[in-house]
Structures are given as structure tokens and as C-alpha cells.
Design a protein around this motif. Sequence first.
Motif, PDB file in Angstrom:
ATOM      1  N   SER A  42      42.721  31.190  40.444  1.00 26.35           N
ATOM      2  CA  SER A  42      42.081  31.179  39.125  1.00 26.35           C
ATOM      3  C   SER A  42      41.039  32.291  39.099  1.00 26.35           C
ATOM      4  O   SER A  42      40.350  32.535  40.098  1.00 26.35           O
TER       5      SER A  42
ATOM      6  N   ARG B 112      37.980  34.493  36.628  1.00 24.53           N
ATOM      7  CA  ARG B 112      37.152  34.536  35.416  1.00 24.53           C
ATOM      8  C   ARG B 112      37.544  35.781  34.628  1.00 24.53           C
ATOM      9  O   ARG B 112      37.599  36.883  35.177  1.00 24.53           O
TER      10      ARG B 112
ATOM     11  N   ASP C 267      38.070  30.830  32.299  1.00 21.29           N
ATOM     12  CA  ASP C 267      38.880  30.715  33.511  1.00 21.29           C
ATOM     13  C   ASP C 267      40.358  30.849  33.149  1.00 21.29           C
ATOM     14  O   ASP C 267      40.834  30.196  32.203  1.00 21.29           O
TER      15      ASP C 267
ATOM     16  N   GLU D 242      36.908  39.740  39.857  1.00 21.53           N
ATOM     17  CA  GLU D 242      37.406  39.009  38.698  1.00 21.53           C
ATOM     18  C   GLU D 242      38.256  39.962  37.850  1.00 21.53           C
ATOM     19  O   GLU D 242      38.499  41.105  38.238  1.00 21.53           O
TER      20      GLU D 242
END
Length: 399
Positions: A217, A219, A238, A279
Motif C-alpha cells: 500500500s 500514499r 492510501d 511513496e
Amino acid sequence: MSYLDTLLQGTEVQWKTLGEVAKLEKGKQLNKELLSENGLYPAYNGGISYSGFTDNFNYNENTIIISQGGASAGFVNFITTKFYANAHCYVVLPIQSVIENRYVYHFLKLNQEKLTTKQHGAGIPALRTSEVLDLQIPIPPLTIQAEIVRILDSFTELTAELTAELTARKKQYGYYREQLLMVNDKGLMNNEKVEWKTLGEVVLATTNIRWRDTNKSYRYIDLTSVCREKNTIIETTDITKDTAPSRAQKLVLKDDIIFATTRPTQQRLCLITNEYSEEVASTGYCVLRANTDVILPKWIYYWITSNDFKNYVEENQSGSAYPAISDAKVKEFSIPIPPLAEQARIVSILDKFDTLTTSISEGLPKEIALRKKQYEYYRDKLLTFPKKGERIGSPVRLD
């Protein structure tokens, strides 16, 4: 006994709808061609701030307005100059023999969140007149209204003074930033020889995520994730390979600089901190990863906040409805490269200015935020009146 109990001793507080003590008018449509940057009066429509200037006005100074349409419908403002109220602007005109103008303003500001939740409409949200006019407003004697206004205005005036000081400091910061980044006609920056290179020559290649190879997962840093005022990431969502939007592609690392190439003059940019390293950012960003052998990440960051870069973007963007600038065009922008030690010296100075003008944990922004909270606390207490037969529960101290 609370301060408000003391004020109210021997008096009765009436409750009326706002429609009983004030008129609500709607502004008149103003054609876009009559708006400019150089008009005499600000024009307010369905936003939080004015939408431009015009040479005519339809309302006088010291007037309450409420945004009627758009995402900010329900936002309450108090205009201290003559102005033009456009079609998506409500104007509130209290009957001043009954109720104080600024008292109504503070009451509406207290109820602003309630008004914004009353928006209706699937396309452009709007606020019905009834949602405003049906608000129940307590009406103590005018002398007590005036005292409440005096107390609350003392907080808003202090906030306004601090905000004006912050604006002045930002202008000062902008001036010194441009001076520190200036190269003279001899090719020197603060007596140091510089070499001119394009951004493309001083940044490293970046990579996109391979969604099929990961179950992690991440961001997601979308275009709206970056605050334009503070150049920081304020919120992310997310995502996984099953929920990621098609634009969620660019892997970012600590000290990368991201610059929004869609609607680029909105200047959404920031330096990636350790918190958001590794991310995923939108393809709407150009990712600039400094080659630290020749350039500091913050040297790039401060250069893309400069007026030279803003002018370059305006000259090189394309498209009228959704203007954009390509990554390749961003990387064609040339900047001067002094020695690393000189870059570090200038960056250190600019960091100090930046902290004073943008940091919410230090400097004036923190003080302004504290004063706003103080105002909201006393506004809530001073405008919470007892119904008939009731008393206020919590004391209000005004030391």
C-alpha cells in the motif's frame, strides 16, 4: 458567575430568525470582460476572496457577505471597502436599530460551518436563502451587543495586524530571495563564478512504479495534496495496485522536488520529506531529483519558487482550458550553479526566511493560528445565550 451572566443581569435575550432582523440580497451578474487587475473596487462572487476588480460598486464598505454558490458556499466575510457583489454573492443588511452589524457578522461566522453543510445541488453547489434567513439569532440589548463586538473585534484586529505583518515579511523574503539568486552582468553571484546549466543537466533519472510487481500500500500524492501557500503535503490517500488511479505512477524519494505541470501557474510544488519518501506521486508532477555532486536539492527548490521560473512557466505553458507544461520543457529551464559551499550558504539564509513566513510551528503563522483559536473560543462562549429559563453552564474568563 460568568462574564456573560454579568452582562445579562436584569435583561432579557430575545430569539428571532435572522430574516426578522436583516435583509438578504443577492448580487448582480458582472460580465467577465468588466473584471481586471486594475479596477477601483474588488468584485466578490462565490469564492473566499475577490475574483478581480471593476470600476463600479454596488455596495458600500463594512458589509457582510456570504458565498452563495460554488465549493465555498456558506463562507462568511466582512468587506471593509466599497465592492461589487456578483451573482453568487449574498449580502446581509441588518436592521441596525435592532441589531449591530458586526454582531451579526460574528454570529454568522460562528454558524459558518453549519451553512457550508447546507449546500445543495449535484453540479455547482449552492446555498438557499432560507438556510440563512431561518437561522435563530439571540438578540440582547444593543449595549450588550456592542460590548460583545468590542471584545471579539479586539481578537480579529490583532489577527489582522499579524496577518499584515506576515504579508510584509513574505514580500521582504521574496525580495531577498531574488537578490540572493541574482547573477550580475559579470557572471558572478555574490562574487562567486557560476556555471549555467539546464535543470535536465543537473537532475537524475527517476522511475515509475511497477504495480504488477508489488502488493504494498502506498500514499498517493495527488495534485490537491500539496498546499500552495506552504509548499507542503497536507493530505494523501492510501492506494494499492487494485485502487490506484491511472495517474498514480511516479515513485518519489526524500529530497525530490515535485512541481505540478498541470495548471502550472498555480505553483503546486514541494520538497519531499522523509515522511513521504518511497511513496507515489501523480504524473501531473515533474519530479526533479538533484545530482548532489553538483547541486543541492534546495538550490533547485528555491529556484523553482523564483520569479524567473514563474515567468518561464507562463511563457512556455500551452492550452487555454487546461494549461500545462511538459516535463521536458521544465527541464530546459537554465539556472546558475555556484560552488556547493556557496549554494549551502544561500540556502541556509533562505531557509531562515522560509521558516519565519511559512512554518506553522515557528514564527508568525503559529501566532496567527493561536490568535484565531482564541477568537473562536471567546466567540463561542460570548454568543452562546441561554434560552428562556436556562443559564449558561461554563464560565467565561476575560483576564
